[in-house]
Design an enzyme around this catalytic site. Structure first.
Site, PDB file in Angstrom:
ATOM      1  N   MET A   1      23.735  19.100 -29.922  1.00 24.54           N
ATOM      2  CA  MET A   1      23.258  20.409 -30.318  1.00 24.54           C
ATOM      3  C   MET A   1      21.895  20.115 -30.954  1.00 24.54           C
ATOM      4  O   MET A   1      21.893  19.589 -32.304  1.00 24.54           O
ATOM      5  CB  MET A   1      24.351  21.328 -31.202  1.00 24.54           C
ATOM      6  N   PRO A   2      20.850  20.442 -30.447  1.00 23.54           N
ATOM      7  CA  PRO A   2      19.513  20.269 -31.285  1.00 23.54           C
ATOM      8  C   PRO A   2      19.150  21.304 -32.315  1.00 23.54           C
ATOM      9  O   PRO A   2      19.803  22.490 -32.311  1.00 23.54           O
ATOM     10  CB  PRO A   2      18.535  20.583 -30.081  1.00 23.54           C
ATOM     11  N   VAL A   3      18.866  20.798 -33.584  1.00 26.21           N
ATOM     12  CA  VAL A   3      18.468  21.721 -34.800  1.00 26.21           C
ATOM     13  C   VAL A   3      16.999  21.245 -34.885  1.00 26.21           C
ATOM     14  O   VAL A   3      16.502  20.311 -35.397  1.00 26.21           O
ATOM     15  CB  VAL A   3      19.525  21.226 -35.975  1.00 26.21           C
ATOM     16  N   ILE A  39      21.187  25.518 -28.898  1.00 25.51           N
ATOM     17  CA  ILE A  39      19.930  25.128 -29.580  1.00 25.51           C
ATOM     18  C   ILE A  39      19.538  25.866 -31.068  1.00 25.51           C
ATOM     19  O   ILE A  39      19.891  27.236 -30.764  1.00 25.51           O
ATOM     20  CB  ILE A  39      18.566  25.346 -28.876  1.00 25.51           C
ATOM     21  N   ARG A  40      19.697  25.298 -32.172  1.00 31.65           N
ATOM     22  CA  ARG A  40      19.577  26.249 -33.259  1.00 31.65           C
ATOM     23  C   ARG A  40      18.060  25.810 -33.877  1.00 31.65           C
ATOM     24  O   ARG A  40      17.764  24.889 -33.900  1.00 31.65           O
ATOM     25  CB  ARG A  40      20.511  25.341 -34.501  1.00 31.65           C
TER      26      ARG A  40
END
Length: 65
Positions: A1-3, A39-40
């Site tokens: 999960m990209p942040v 994506i966050r």
């Protein structure tokens, strides 16, 4: 999960920030093949007096942000 965290000088419209969210998410999706829903993105806004470049606060600068 990209942040992703993005810091901006305050003052941009909600519409501009919505475009930023969408375009950054799309770029991450394309670059690393992450599903969009994973994506966050966090946008932090700071006053111009709390941000400087070259020792000059952006609130005192005549340059665009």
């Amino acid at each position: 999960m990209p942040v992703v965290e993005i810091t901006l000088i305050e003052g941009r419209s909600d519409e501009a920030k919505e475009r930023l969210h969408a375009k950054v998410a799309q770029a991450i999706h394309e670059a690393v093949d992450a599903p969009l829903e994973s994506i966050r993105i966090i946008i932090r806004e700071v006053p111009g007096k709390h941000f400087s470049a070259g020792g000059v606060a952006k609130s005192k600068s005549t340059a665009k942000t």
